[in-house]
Design an enzyme around this catalytic site. Structure first.
Site, PDB file in Angstrom:
ATOM      1  N   ASP A  17      28.729  51.876  32.881  1.00 42.98           N
ATOM      2  CA  ASP A  17      27.954  52.344  32.141  1.00 42.98           C
ATOM      3  C   ASP A  17      27.225  53.528  32.069  1.00 42.98           C
ATOM      4  OD1 ASP A  17      25.548  50.293  30.100  1.00 42.98           O
ATOM      5  OD2 ASP A  17      25.462  52.102  30.034  1.00 42.98           O
ATOM      6  N   GLU A 114      30.579  52.352  27.655  1.00 40.26           N
ATOM      7  CA  GLU A 114      30.388  51.049  28.715  1.00 40.26           C
ATOM      8  C   GLU A 114      31.672  50.348  28.604  1.00 40.26           C
ATOM      9  OE1 GLU A 114      28.036  46.977  28.422  1.00 40.26           O
ATOM     10  OE2 GLU A 114      27.513  48.304  27.179  1.00 40.26           O
TER      11      GLU A 114
HETATM   12  N1  DCP Z   1      22.819  52.900  20.975  1.00 42.40           N
HETATM   13  C1  DCP Z   1      22.295  52.765  19.883  1.00 42.40           C
HETATM   14  N2  DCP Z   1      21.371  51.778  19.453  1.00 42.40           N
HETATM   15  C2  DCP Z   1      21.029  50.800  20.444  1.00 42.40           C
HETATM   16  C3  DCP Z   1      21.560  50.855  21.532  1.00 42.40           C
HETATM   17  C4  DCP Z   1      22.373  52.071  21.840  1.00 42.40           C
HETATM   18  O1  DCP Z   1      22.601  53.744  18.942  1.00 42.40           O
HETATM   19  N3  DCP Z   1      20.083  50.028  19.593  1.00 42.40           N
HETATM   20  C5  DCP Z   1      23.560  53.808  21.703  1.00 42.40           C
HETATM   21  C6  DCP Z   1      22.960  55.182  22.121  1.00 42.40           C
HETATM   22  C7  DCP Z   1      23.179  54.934  23.619  1.00 42.40           C
HETATM   23  C8  DCP Z   1      24.555  54.346  23.815  1.00 42.40           C
HETATM   24  O2  DCP Z   1      24.512  53.556  22.529  1.00 42.40           O
HETATM   25  O3  DCP Z   1      23.251  56.229  24.274  1.00 42.40           O
HETATM   26  C9  DCP Z   1      24.707  53.423  24.904  1.00 42.40           C
HETATM   27  O4  DCP Z   1      23.897  52.549  24.851  1.00 42.40           O
HETATM   28  P1  DCP Z   1      23.242  51.952  26.507  1.00 42.40           P
HETATM   29  O5  DCP Z   1      22.496  50.466  25.885  1.00 42.40           O
HETATM   30  O6  DCP Z   1      24.239  51.981  27.487  1.00 42.40           O
HETATM   31  O7  DCP Z   1      22.163  52.977  26.826  1.00 42.40           O
HETATM   32  P2  DCP Z   1      21.970  54.286  27.249  1.00 42.40           P
HETATM   33  O8  DCP Z   1      23.337  54.785  27.672  1.00 42.40           O
HETATM   34  O9  DCP Z   1      21.537  55.430  26.287  1.00 42.40           O
HETATM   35  O10 DCP Z   1      21.209  54.328  28.575  1.00 42.40           O
HETATM   36  P3  DCP Z   1      21.117  53.409  29.825  1.00 42.40           P
HETATM   37  O11 DCP Z   1      21.127  54.404  30.853  1.00 42.40           O
HETATM   38  O12 DCP Z   1      20.165  52.509  29.928  1.00 42.40           O
HETATM   39  O13 DCP Z   1      22.694  52.865  29.886  1.00 42.40           O
HETATM   40 MG    MG Z   2      24.727  53.444  28.866  1.00 42.20          MG
END
Ligand code: DCP
Ligand code: MG
Length: 374
Positions: A17, A114
């Site tokens: 991820d 992911e």
């Molecule tokens: N995303 C989105 N809306 C959400 C959750 C996520 O548009 N409610 C998008 C933005 C994120 C991407 O999907 O960058 C990946 O989601 P993740 O849950 O893996 O979150 P991140 O990668 O941003 O952070 P982490 O380091 O916690 O994985």
């Molecule tokens: Mg992520």
């Protein structure tokens, strides 16, 4: 316990991820943003903008995904807000996937950032899943200047939890001998499929961790939690035989909302459709999907349920188009003197080429032609 006694399938699974994915890509492409609180998503001015993600610097202020952007601005007034650049994230996602393919073709993407990898047999004969995870993380760093977190274990469930343990830039390995101990200390809300409602129910019954769940017989878990009870019984013992599915297909993506009071005006309903369209849009993005068919579901105060669908010439995923089509469908459903209890929007017919166009398909083509962004 032996593998055979419990009929356990031990695989070598990696869950990868990316860290703060959209925000990290933005910081990479614009070095001035490095080390700063970045919010990617809808604008905080006006209504309806939501946070897609925030850089780790912004998370210190309590900013989280899916939070209204307005709230994010309140929490951190000097945060920098950026619109998402989906095309770029998609390209990065593709490159990450190419790296995965050097090791295995058994890849199950869960979203742009992911995926599960089954490396029980890896293409290069490396043999160690932990070593493969290290190499993948390094390749992502060297070739894409981004960091990922990886979890390595013998099943999907534990690998996914492990990838979250040492975020960002994390690597965690949970082998067969430590799985049971790991599951015992795990809070119930971290269990796969346990939503907030079930977690609260469990806590009211004095069940806070895996160890508490493990005290209960399978029949008792089923009595209390229905069909999921049997799954909890297995998972708390670290057993998850789900295979990595490289071609898992999602057939539709949607969202709906039941209102605390019946809606009676089109303005109110349109405003709700805007919100629901945004959620659908996020789900589509997360799964890299675009759909051609938009279905509106309406439940009236007397529980009568109707659905209305419209197919478009192109697959879409943007909130504006989804909302606009849904509003047209709503307006066409005869709204005089109705009380509406629930509205829902579903997209289906994913990414399929248009072979034939039915007459009456695609109203207002020009509107849909312009690619709109969140
Ligand atoms: N995303 C989105 N809306 C959400 C959750 C996520 O548009 N409610 C998008 C933005 C994120 C991407 O999907 O960058 C990946 O989601 P993740 O849950 O893996 O979150 P991140 O990668 O941003 O952070 P982490 O380091 O916690 O994985
Ligand atoms: Mg992520």
């Amino acid at each position: 316990m032996t593998q055979q006694e419990h009929n356990i399938v031990y695989r070598k699974i990696i869950h990868i991820d990316m860290d703060a994915f959209y925000a990290s890509v933005e910081q990479r492409d614009n070095p001035e943003l490095k080390g700063k609180p970045i919010v990617v998503g809808g604008p905080p001015q006006g209504r309806g903008g939501v946070v897609a993600t925030a850089s780790y610097e912004a998370r210190k202020y309590g900013i989280r995904s899916a939070m209204p952007s307005k709230k994010a601005l309140e929490l951190c007034p000097h945060a920098i807000f950026l619109y998402p650049r989906f095309a770029v994230y998609k390209e990065v996602s593709q490159k990450i996937r190419e790296i995965f393919h050097r090791y295995t073709d058994l890849i199950e993407p869960l979203s742009l950032d992911e995926a599960y990898l089954d490396v029980t047999k890896d293409k290069q004969g490396i043999g160690s899943a932990l070593e493969i995870a290290k190499q993948i993380k390094q390749a992502i760093k060297d070739e894409l200047q981004l960091t990922a977190s990886a979890g390595v274990s013998v099943n999907k469930f534990v690998a996914k939890i492990a990838s979250d343990l040492n975020k960002p830039d994390g690597l965690a390995f949970i082998g067969p001998s430590s799985i049971e101990r790991f599951m015992e200390q795990l809070p119930v809300e971290k269990f796969f499929g346990v939503g907030k409602v079930t977690a609260d129910k469990m806590k009211r019954q004095g069940l806070f961790t895996g160890a508490d769940l493990k005290q209960l017989e399978e029949a008792e878990l089923t009595r209390r939690f229905g069909k999921s009870g049997a799954f909890y019984y297995q998972i708390v013992r670290g057993i998850d035989n789900r295979a990595v599915q490289p071609h898992r297909e999602t057939k539709s993506a949607g969202a709906e909302d039941t209102f605390p009071y019946d809606l009676t005006t089109q303005e109110e309903m349109d405003a709700e459709l805007d919100k629901i369209a945004l959620i659908v849009h996020e789900r589509l993005k997360k799964h890299q999907l675009k759909g051609r068919t938009i279905t509106l579901k309406i439940k009236y105060h007397d529980f009568r349920l109707i659905t209305r669908s419209q197919s478009l010439p192109h697959a879409v995923d943007d909130a504006e188009t989804i909302a606009a089509v849904s509003k047209e469908l709503l307006a066409g459903s005869g709204l005089e003197q109705v009380k509406v209890r629930l509205l829902g929007i579903t997209l289906s017919n994913f990414n399929e080429p248009v072979l034939k166009q039915k007459p009456g398909d695609a109203t207002q083509l020009s509107l849909f032609d312009q690619g709109t962004q969140l």
